[in-house]
Each structure stands twice: as structure tokens, then as C-alpha cells.
Design a protein around this motif. Structure first.
Motif, short mmCIF file in Angstrom:
data_model
loop_
_atom_site.label_atom_id
_atom_site.label_comp_id
_atom_site.label_asym_id
_atom_site.label_seq_id
_atom_site.Cartn_x
_atom_site.Cartn_y
_atom_site.Cartn_z
N PHE A 250 46.69 48.46 48.29
CA PHE A 250 45.81 49.01 47.25
C PHE A 250 46.27 50.40 46.84
O PHE A 250 46.41 50.69 45.64
CB PHE A 250 44.36 49.07 47.73
CG PHE A 250 43.47 49.83 46.79
CD1 PHE A 250 42.94 49.22 45.67
CD2 PHE A 250 43.19 51.18 47.01
CE1 PHE A 250 42.14 49.93 44.78
CE2 PHE A 250 42.40 51.90 46.13
CZ PHE A 250 41.87 51.28 45.02
N ALA B 134 49.51 50.28 44.92
CA ALA B 134 49.30 49.72 43.57
C ALA B 134 48.60 50.74 42.68
O ALA B 134 48.94 50.87 41.50
CB ALA B 134 48.49 48.43 43.65
N LEU C 245 45.89 43.20 34.00
CA LEU C 245 46.65 42.79 35.18
C LEU C 245 46.61 43.88 36.24
O LEU C 245 46.38 43.60 37.43
CB LEU C 245 48.10 42.46 34.80
CG LEU C 245 49.01 42.03 35.94
CD1 LEU C 245 48.49 40.74 36.59
CD2 LEU C 245 50.43 41.84 35.43
N ALA C 246 46.80 45.13 35.83
CA ALA C 246 46.78 46.24 36.79
C ALA C 246 45.42 46.36 37.46
O ALA C 246 45.32 46.46 38.69
CB ALA C 246 47.14 47.54 36.08
N ALA D 117 42.96 44.11 37.58
CA ALA D 117 42.62 42.90 38.34
C ALA D 117 43.27 42.96 39.71
O ALA D 117 42.64 42.64 40.73
CB ALA D 117 43.06 41.65 37.58
N THR D 118 44.51 43.39 39.76
CA THR D 118 45.22 43.53 41.04
C THR D 118 44.54 44.56 41.93
O THR D 118 44.33 44.32 43.12
CB THR D 118 46.69 43.92 40.79
OG1 THR D 118 47.31 42.92 39.98
CG2 THR D 118 47.46 44.08 42.08
N LEU D 119 44.21 45.72 41.35
CA LEU D 119 43.54 46.76 42.13
C LEU D 119 42.20 46.27 42.68
O LEU D 119 41.85 46.54 43.84
CB LEU D 119 43.32 48.01 41.26
CG LEU D 119 44.58 48.81 40.93
CD1 LEU D 119 44.28 49.85 39.87
CD2 LEU D 119 45.17 49.44 42.18
N THR D 120 41.46 45.55 41.86
CA THR D 120 40.15 45.04 42.30
C THR D 120 40.31 44.03 43.42
O THR D 120 39.58 44.07 44.42
CB THR D 120 39.40 44.41 41.11
OG1 THR D 120 39.33 45.37 40.05
CG2 THR D 120 38.01 43.98 41.50
N PHE D 121 41.25 43.13 43.27
CA PHE D 121 41.51 42.12 44.30
C PHE D 121 41.89 42.78 45.62
O PHE D 121 41.36 42.45 46.69
CB PHE D 121 42.62 41.17 43.82
CG PHE D 121 42.97 40.11 44.81
CD1 PHE D 121 42.11 39.05 45.06
CD2 PHE D 121 44.18 40.15 45.48
CE1 PHE D 121 42.44 38.06 45.98
CE2 PHE D 121 44.52 39.17 46.40
CZ PHE D 121 43.65 38.12 46.64
N LEU D 122 42.79 43.76 45.56
CA LEU D 122 43.22 44.45 46.77
C LEU D 122 42.09 45.27 47.39
O LEU D 122 41.97 45.35 48.61
CB LEU D 122 44.42 45.35 46.48
CG LEU D 122 45.73 44.60 46.16
CD1 LEU D 122 46.79 45.58 45.68
CD2 LEU D 122 46.20 43.81 47.36
N VAL E 114 37.23 39.78 38.18
CA VAL E 114 37.75 39.59 39.54
C VAL E 114 36.62 39.70 40.56
O VAL E 114 36.56 38.92 41.51
CB VAL E 114 38.89 40.57 39.86
CG1 VAL E 114 39.27 40.52 41.33
CG2 VAL E 114 40.10 40.26 38.98
#
Length: 124
Positions: free
Chosen positions: A17, A20, A49-50, A52-57, A109
Motif C-alpha cells: 500500500f 503504491a 486504477l490507481a 482502486a489499487t490503493l483501496t484494495f491494498l 472497491v
């Protein structure tokens, strides 16, 4: 103990996280960011995309965190990035629609994570 609950996994997700987030902030503040392969899909896609990735992590790294708090803080990061991009010395454009795209990705997300993996509550 499930893989997602192991301390080593949590530490790895937290590290991912922070890395990223650092990458996203640097890319957002560079006057001319390098190409990363998603440019043809549009600026809003890259934002989504950025974030969504941060939220997932964030959900993986801090499974007991309140999801609303994750949304609030990541959305604030998106807004802050847009404000900093308004500085003329960066040569970037501030666009509130980018912040809306960031926040929309966060909400989507978080909703998906709620369906797949309900938040773990802290023990009283």
C-alpha cells in the motif's frame, strides 16, 4: 489461521500500500509522467486504477479498519493531489473530475470488498 490474517501477509499488504501510494503521488506530481501503458484508456481510467489499487491494498493491509475511514482518507489524498496539481510550477492541470473518478473507484472497491470479505471487527 487463514493466509489473509497472518501477520506476515498484513505487513506485506501494508508495505505494498505505502509503495503504491508513493508511486501514485509521484506520478501525479511529475510535470511529464512516464508512460505506464494505460494512457490509451484515458486519464480517468488511470486515476480509477490507481485508487482502486490503493483501496484494495488498504482493505487487505488493515482488515479491521473502518471502511468509511479508508474511503475518507483516500478521497482526501485524491483531493489533495488535485490541489497540488493546481500549482503553476508543476505544469499540471487541476481537474475536480479526477477527484470524482478517484472517489468513485474507492467506493466501488469498498462495496466489492464488503461483499467478498466483510470487515473484521476488533475485539472489545
Amino acid at each position: 489461521m487463514r493466509l489473509l490474517d497472518r501477520p506476515g501477509f498484513l505487513a506485506l499488504a501494508q508495505l505494498a500500500f505505502w509503495l503504491a501510494l508513493l508511486f501514485a503521488v509521484i506520478m501525479a506530481l511529475l510535470p511529464i509522467p512516464p508512460k505506464v501503458g494505460v494512457e490509451s484508456l484515458g486519464d480517468k481510467f488511470a486515476h480509477m486504477l490507481a485508487f482502486a489499487t490503493l483501496t484494495f491494498l488498504a482493505c487487505l493491509g488493515w482488515p479491521g479498519a473502518e471502511r468509511l475511514r479508508i474511503a475518507e482518507r483516500l478521497s482526501f489524498v485524491g483531493a489533495l493531489i488535485e490541489l497540488v496539481q493546481a500549482l503553476p510550477m508543476l505544469g499540471r492541470d487541476c481537474d475536480f473530475r479526477d477527484w470524482i473518478a478517484d472517489t468513485l473507484a474507492i467506493v466501488v472497491v469498498l462495496a466489492a470488498m464488503h461483499l467478498v470479505r466483510p470487515r473484521k471487527r476488533a475485539n472489545p
